[in-house]
Design an enzyme around this catalytic site. Sequence first.
Site, PDB file in Angstrom:
ATOM      1  N   HIS A 501       0.776  -1.168  -0.012  1.00 19.97           N
ATOM      2  CA  HIS A 501       0.029  -0.184   0.156  1.00 19.97           C
ATOM      3  C   HIS A 501       1.086   1.166   0.061  1.00 19.97           C
ATOM      4  O   HIS A 501       0.617   2.142   0.735  1.00 19.97           O
ATOM      5  CB  HIS A 501      -1.057   0.194   1.094  1.00 19.97           C
ATOM      6  CG  HIS A 501      -1.790  -1.294   1.015  1.00 19.97           C
ATOM      7  ND1 HIS A 501      -2.500  -1.596   2.541  1.00 19.97           N
ATOM      8  CD2 HIS A 501      -2.140  -2.014   0.371  1.00 19.97           C
ATOM      9  CE1 HIS A 501      -3.371  -2.647   2.066  1.00 19.97           C
ATOM     10  NE2 HIS A 501      -3.153  -2.882   1.082  1.00 19.97           N
ATOM     11  N   HIS A 545      -7.177  -1.232   2.311  1.00 17.32           N
ATOM     12  CA  HIS A 545      -6.508  -1.583   1.343  1.00 17.32           C
ATOM     13  C   HIS A 545      -6.600  -0.741   0.172  1.00 17.32           C
ATOM     14  O   HIS A 545      -7.864  -0.233  -0.049  1.00 17.32           O
ATOM     15  CB  HIS A 545      -6.818  -3.137   0.867  1.00 17.32           C
ATOM     16  CG  HIS A 545      -6.587  -3.958   2.113  1.00 17.32           C
ATOM     17  ND1 HIS A 545      -5.792  -4.941   1.924  1.00 17.32           N
ATOM     18  CD2 HIS A 545      -7.132  -4.211   3.415  1.00 17.32           C
ATOM     19  CE1 HIS A 545      -5.609  -5.603   3.022  1.00 17.32           C
ATOM     20  NE2 HIS A 545      -6.585  -5.094   3.987  1.00 17.32           N
TER      21      HIS A 545
END
Length: 567
Positions: A501, A545
């Site tokens: 990420h 996410h």
Amino acid sequence: MASGYDFIIVGSGPAGSAVAYGLAQSPKKPKILVLEAGGENGDRNLRVDGQRWLTFMNKDMNWGYKTTPQEHAANRELDYSRGKGLGGSSAINFGVWTVGAKGDYDEWARLVDDDAFAWDRIQARLKQLETFHTQLPADMDASKYVAPRAEDHGSSGPLHVGFAAKWEKDILPTLGIFADAGFPLNPDHNSGNPIGMSVLISSAHKGLRSTAKDLLAGLPENVTLLTGSPVQRIILDGKKAVGVESNGTQYFASKEVILSAGSLDDPRILMHSGIGPAEQLESHKIPVVLPSPAIGQGLRDHAFTPLVYKRTPESGSGRAGFYGNQAAQDEALEEWKKSGTGPWTQYACEAGIGYFKLGDKFTSSPEYLGLPASEQNYLNQDTVPHYEIITHFPMHWFLPDFPKDSLDYFCLLVFLYNAQGRGQVELQSSDPEVPLRFNPRFLESEFDRRAAIESLRDALRFAEFPAFAKDTVGTLAAPKPDATDEELLGYWEQTISSSWHMTGTVKMGKAGDEDAAVDNNFRFVGIDGLRVADMSVVPVLPSCHTQAVAYLTGATCAEKLVKEYGL
């Protein structure tokens, strides 16, 4: 040499594809060129829902990046996968469709002084991007755990998201144990308030994964898409971006160049164009066009650690009979190819996902109280979680030498949130084909270490709860229940992985912010005709996410471009 384009977009991941999608549909139909470094990713079989965990192992679709050795991860180089080809990282990610917290977006709006990034505006764009399928399995009553409101979701967008058609048998019992153990429940983690345990919404529908390529399908003739076209540098006329160079070919844009190559590659393209920290450029004999010290300096990421327990066959998910039988897997793949149904649309396709606040021990700790007041205010917001849990992760594909007699197992991932450490991406060659050096500095911050310890200790409450523990017959990977702070931190250091990420390396900010490189309209400060639109500009580390955030970032940039140019 190629000209005749209004806009050139570098990268076809979620952000770049969303920019292209938004611009292409504007009434004045500007001419758009999308350049993608990788290939077509055209094989439908690459999008099997239950194999979402394996696609990143395809070397043709993954840049194969690694971090530098991480001091607080047993000096290991960690996997830093990035997608290659149409769809970018959405083609190889794990299909988690999470939007984050209302508080994330309101903080973004505050940091850059622009309500375009506030939650109500972001949610409106989300609705335009997604078709949210609400169907639940017919063979179980999940209504106690899943109750999304129609007004929080889209119904006609190009990205198909929702729940798996068939769930593993222990999904609902697991959620029930979480509730009994004192973890709150949440009927919809994408409502703007993710706090609590939910059923995972995935970027998949009817067994087929959605990727950013879906935004590029069927675009009008004003969009040209070129694969196999990595961009080495931006073409500058003084301090104005006029095009890009790819494999010796120059492409020119009459209006703007938009970089959407991601947090690890935007800085590379910028630096090889003479834009970046002057000392790095000079050390590799790259002429400095614009000293920009912020480039590559704000890297943030989520990290996770696994808890893995061997379970009684009766209590488990039923995976052993499938994953332990290659013939069954082969037969299931043929069924998927014919009808999009079968075990590859059930196993590892649904999960529990939860976002939680930690208690007073954490929020009264010296590490927490040592944060700037503005950061504490952000973390104290009702919708902003301190850590995340995902259940039913298929760990047997990731642990080397996973015991074949232990396929009746349960794996829970614990995610570290709100990392305060700041890593770097740095030049290591004058060759634009050589990746940068990636150093996320996991667990270097005292706050991050405290958050890691307390998150893991809180998650262990579930594993030790009697209703779960009674069916555990062995520990495959977990600290002992009475572990000390030092032992919990040691477990993190031995097992930590990146969540992929990566955020913040070309950060957005207000005029005068020393750590910012782009303004709130995505314009690169100091270079006309150049914008950056992807996770590299996002000034918060979102509580989720990040694929949905990347799509929303691109959609926001497109909206601003359409308005600014009267398209």
